[in-house]
Design a protein around this motif. Structure first.
Motif, PDB file in Angstrom:
ATOM      1  N   UNK A 262       0.832  -1.204   0.000  1.00  0.00           N
ATOM      2  CA  UNK A 262       0.000   0.000   0.000  1.00  0.00           C
ATOM      3  C   UNK A 262       0.868   1.256   0.000  1.00  0.00           C
ATOM      4  N   UNK A 263       1.953   1.210   0.767  1.00  0.00           N
ATOM      5  CA  UNK A 263       2.848   2.363   0.816  1.00  0.00           C
ATOM      6  C   UNK A 263       3.532   2.611  -0.507  1.00  0.00           C
ATOM      7  N   UNK A 264       3.962   1.543  -1.165  1.00  0.00           N
ATOM      8  CA  UNK A 264       4.579   1.672  -2.487  1.00  0.00           C
ATOM      9  C   UNK A 264       3.574   2.235  -3.480  1.00  0.00           C
ATOM     10  N   UNK A 265       2.335   1.758  -3.441  1.00  0.00           N
ATOM     11  CA  UNK A 265       1.302   2.221  -4.378  1.00  0.00           C
ATOM     12  C   UNK A 265       0.985   3.692  -4.190  1.00  0.00           C
ATOM     13  N   UNK A 266       1.183   4.193  -2.979  1.00  0.00           N
ATOM     14  CA  UNK A 266       0.824   5.580  -2.678  1.00  0.00           C
ATOM     15  C   UNK A 266       1.937   6.579  -2.983  1.00  0.00           C
ATOM     16  N   UNK A 267       3.100   6.123  -3.433  1.00  0.00           N
ATOM     17  CA  UNK A 267       4.219   7.036  -3.647  1.00  0.00           C
ATOM     18  C   UNK A 267       3.925   8.089  -4.704  1.00  0.00           C
ATOM     19  N   UNK A 268       3.349   7.681  -5.825  1.00  0.00           N
ATOM     20  CA  UNK A 268       3.066   8.624  -6.900  1.00  0.00           C
ATOM     21  C   UNK A 268       4.324   9.095  -7.597  1.00  0.00           C
ATOM     22  N   UNK A 269       4.145   9.964  -8.571  1.00  0.00           N
ATOM     23  CA  UNK A 269       5.267  10.418  -9.405  1.00  0.00           C
ATOM     24  C   UNK A 269       6.326  11.154  -8.587  1.00  0.00           C
ATOM     25  N   UNK A 270       5.906  12.062  -7.726  1.00  0.00           N
ATOM     26  CA  UNK A 270       6.866  12.840  -6.943  1.00  0.00           C
ATOM     27  C   UNK A 270       7.651  11.941  -5.991  1.00  0.00           C
ATOM     28  N   UNK A 271       6.946  11.015  -5.344  1.00  0.00           N
ATOM     29  CA  UNK A 271       7.618  10.115  -4.416  1.00  0.00           C
ATOM     30  C   UNK A 271       8.617   9.214  -5.105  1.00  0.00           C
ATOM     31  N   UNK A 272       8.250   8.661  -6.258  1.00  0.00           N
ATOM     32  CA  UNK A 272       9.159   7.776  -6.981  1.00  0.00           C
ATOM     33  C   UNK A 272      10.366   8.538  -7.513  1.00  0.00           C
ATOM     34  N   UNK A 273      10.157   9.738  -8.023  1.00  0.00           N
ATOM     35  CA  UNK A 273      11.289  10.509  -8.547  1.00  0.00           C
ATOM     36  C   UNK A 273      12.285  10.813  -7.434  1.00  0.00           C
ATOM     37  N   UNK A 274      11.789  11.193  -6.259  1.00  0.00           N
ATOM     38  CA  UNK A 274      12.672  11.471  -5.130  1.00  0.00           C
ATOM     39  C   UNK A 274      13.416  10.218  -4.704  1.00  0.00           C
ATOM     40  N   UNK A 275      12.709   9.104  -4.649  1.00  0.00           N
ATOM     41  CA  UNK A 275      13.313   7.836  -4.242  1.00  0.00           C
ATOM     42  C   UNK A 275      14.402   7.404  -5.215  1.00  0.00           C
ATOM     43  N   UNK A 276      14.116   7.463  -6.501  1.00  0.00           N
ATOM     44  CA  UNK A 276      15.073   7.020  -7.508  1.00  0.00           C
ATOM     45  C   UNK A 276      16.277   7.953  -7.596  1.00  0.00           C
ATOM     46  N   UNK A 277      16.059   9.243  -7.467  1.00  0.00           N
ATOM     47  CA  UNK A 277      17.191  10.182  -7.511  1.00  0.00           C
ATOM     48  C   UNK A 277      18.123   9.964  -6.322  1.00  0.00           C
ATOM     49  N   UNK A 278      17.550   9.682  -5.176  1.00  0.00           N
ATOM     50  CA  UNK A 278      18.368   9.405  -3.994  1.00  0.00           C
ATOM     51  C   UNK A 278      19.206   8.154  -4.225  1.00  0.00           C
ATOM     52  N   UNK A 279      18.593   7.115  -4.786  1.00  0.00           N
ATOM     53  CA  UNK A 279      19.315   5.879  -5.055  1.00  0.00           C
ATOM     54  C   UNK A 279      20.415   6.088  -6.095  1.00  0.00           C
ATOM     55  N   UNK A 280      20.125   6.868  -7.139  1.00  0.00           N
ATOM     56  CA  UNK A 280      21.119   7.141  -8.171  1.00  0.00           C
ATOM     57  C   UNK A 280      22.305   7.910  -7.598  1.00  0.00           C
ATOM     58  N   UNK A 281      22.023   8.849  -6.734  1.00  0.00           N
ATOM     59  CA  UNK A 281      23.104   9.633  -6.125  1.00  0.00           C
ATOM     60  C   UNK A 281      23.957   8.752  -5.218  1.00  0.00           C
ATOM     61  N   UNK A 282      23.316   7.903  -4.418  1.00  0.00           N
ATOM     62  CA  UNK A 282      24.067   7.024  -3.521  1.00  0.00           C
ATOM     63  C   UNK A 282      24.961   6.080  -4.311  1.00  0.00           C
ATOM     64  N   UNK A 283      24.440   5.507  -5.397  1.00  0.00           N
ATOM     65  CA  UNK A 283      25.229   4.595  -6.216  1.00  0.00           C
ATOM     66  C   UNK A 283      26.406   5.317  -6.868  1.00  0.00           C
ATOM     67  N   UNK A 284      26.195   6.551  -7.295  1.00  0.00           N
ATOM     68  CA  UNK A 284      27.271   7.308  -7.923  1.00  0.00           C
ATOM     69  C   UNK A 284      28.422   7.547  -6.954  1.00  0.00           C
TER      70      UNK A 284
END
Length: 306
Positions: A262-284
């Protein structure tokens, strides 16, 4: 508490070119790296594995303790630590050969219970291939999922360890009903066959595919697709980058109280973009230095792309 279940091993990393380059031992293993990354990001984390009592095993446990990871679930054995010999390509990508016969981590036995307060369990890499431990980890995954615990899977394919590719692919598909979040590289996705939409239909709430410097894409059950570019950085090597993505995703989902379908479903576009950008930065950040050295939380606050 986020529990990371899987192997801890020693990467032998070349310090130079050629087959006979000097090798430097480095602490590693996909699940181990994920646990260290979670600890450095500040998530309460426990490691569930079987670790040798040899000097390498002691060093692995010491690193976990240094990063605040709870090692109470770790089983110990007198067998040697698994060794993975890394070969780093001109682009910084890493390939591995393994020395796994008779090693401690593959003799993992399913624990009676997960630590109190466990909200998520992460699985992946060699631990889901090498028997008899692989069956014990698989049983733990299915049991955790049946109890409503959020489960994350990164298959992190090591083809040299997989004797029967078709059997492994079938086994992978059998795990999907017990998986909440599937994260895998584009190379792993190609090797496994299928597509994010097919995998989503089998069970996961979301699938995240990493594409190296080209970034990350998330696919969700409602048909949505969210993508962010990779962060530009001078790459030293890619060892531990995918494991850092695992940790970053779980860390941010925990911060958002979204470790549930349910929490994953509620993220929406803004939530997913923030999550993915954080992951991309950490990996870099991990790619910007030698070996699997994931960032601390404060480094991500201060780090700038180049």
């Amino acid at each position: 508490m986020i529990v990371v279940a899987g192997e801890a091993l020693i990467d032998l990393v070349p310090r130079g070119a050629g087959a006979l380059a000097a090798l430097t031992p480095a602490l590693g293993g996909g699940p181990f790296n994920t646990a260290v990354a979670l600890g450095r990001l500040g998530s309460p984390t426990a490691f569930c594995s079987r670790v040798s009592r040899d000097a390498f095993g002691e060093a692995l446990l010491e690193r976990l303790l240094e990063t605040g990871v709870d090692v109470a679930p770790v089983q110990r054995g007198d067998e040697p630590t698994t060794l993975a010999v890394a070969t780093v390509g001109a682009d910084g990508s890493a390939a591995y050969s393994f020395y796994v016969e008779g090693t401690a981590d593959r003799l993992f036995g399913k624990p009676g219970a997960l630590p109190a307060g466990t909200r998520a369990v992460s699985f992946g890499t060699c631990s889901l291939v090498l028997e008899p431990g692989a069956s014990a980890y698989e049983a733990l995954m299915r049991e955790a999922s049946a109890r409503g615990v959020f489960t994350a899977l990164d298959p992190n394919i090591r083809a040299a360890l997989i004797a029967d590719a078709d059997a492994y692919r079938a086994r992978f598909r059998s795990w999907l009903p017990s998986v909440s979040l599937l994260k895998l590289s584009a190379e792993d996705a190609e090797w496994l066959g299928g597509s994010p939409r097919e995998w989503l239909a089998a069970g996961p709430a979301a699938v995240v595919v990493t594409r190296g410097g080209d970034g990350l894409t998330a696919y969700t059950r409602d048909g949505a697709e969210y993508a962010v570019p990779g962060e530009r950085v001078e790459v030293v090597d890619t060892i531990g980058a995918g494991d850092t993505v695992n940790a970053a995703l779980l860390h941010r989902l925990s911060e958002r109280d979204a470790l549930s379908a349910e929490g994953v479903a509620a993220l929406g576009a803004e939530g997913w973009e923030s999550l993915l950008r954080f992951a991309a930065r950490a990996a870099a950040v991990t790619c910007s230095r030698a070996g699997a050295e994931p960032p601390y939380a404060h480094e991500l606050e201060a780090w700038k792309t180049v």
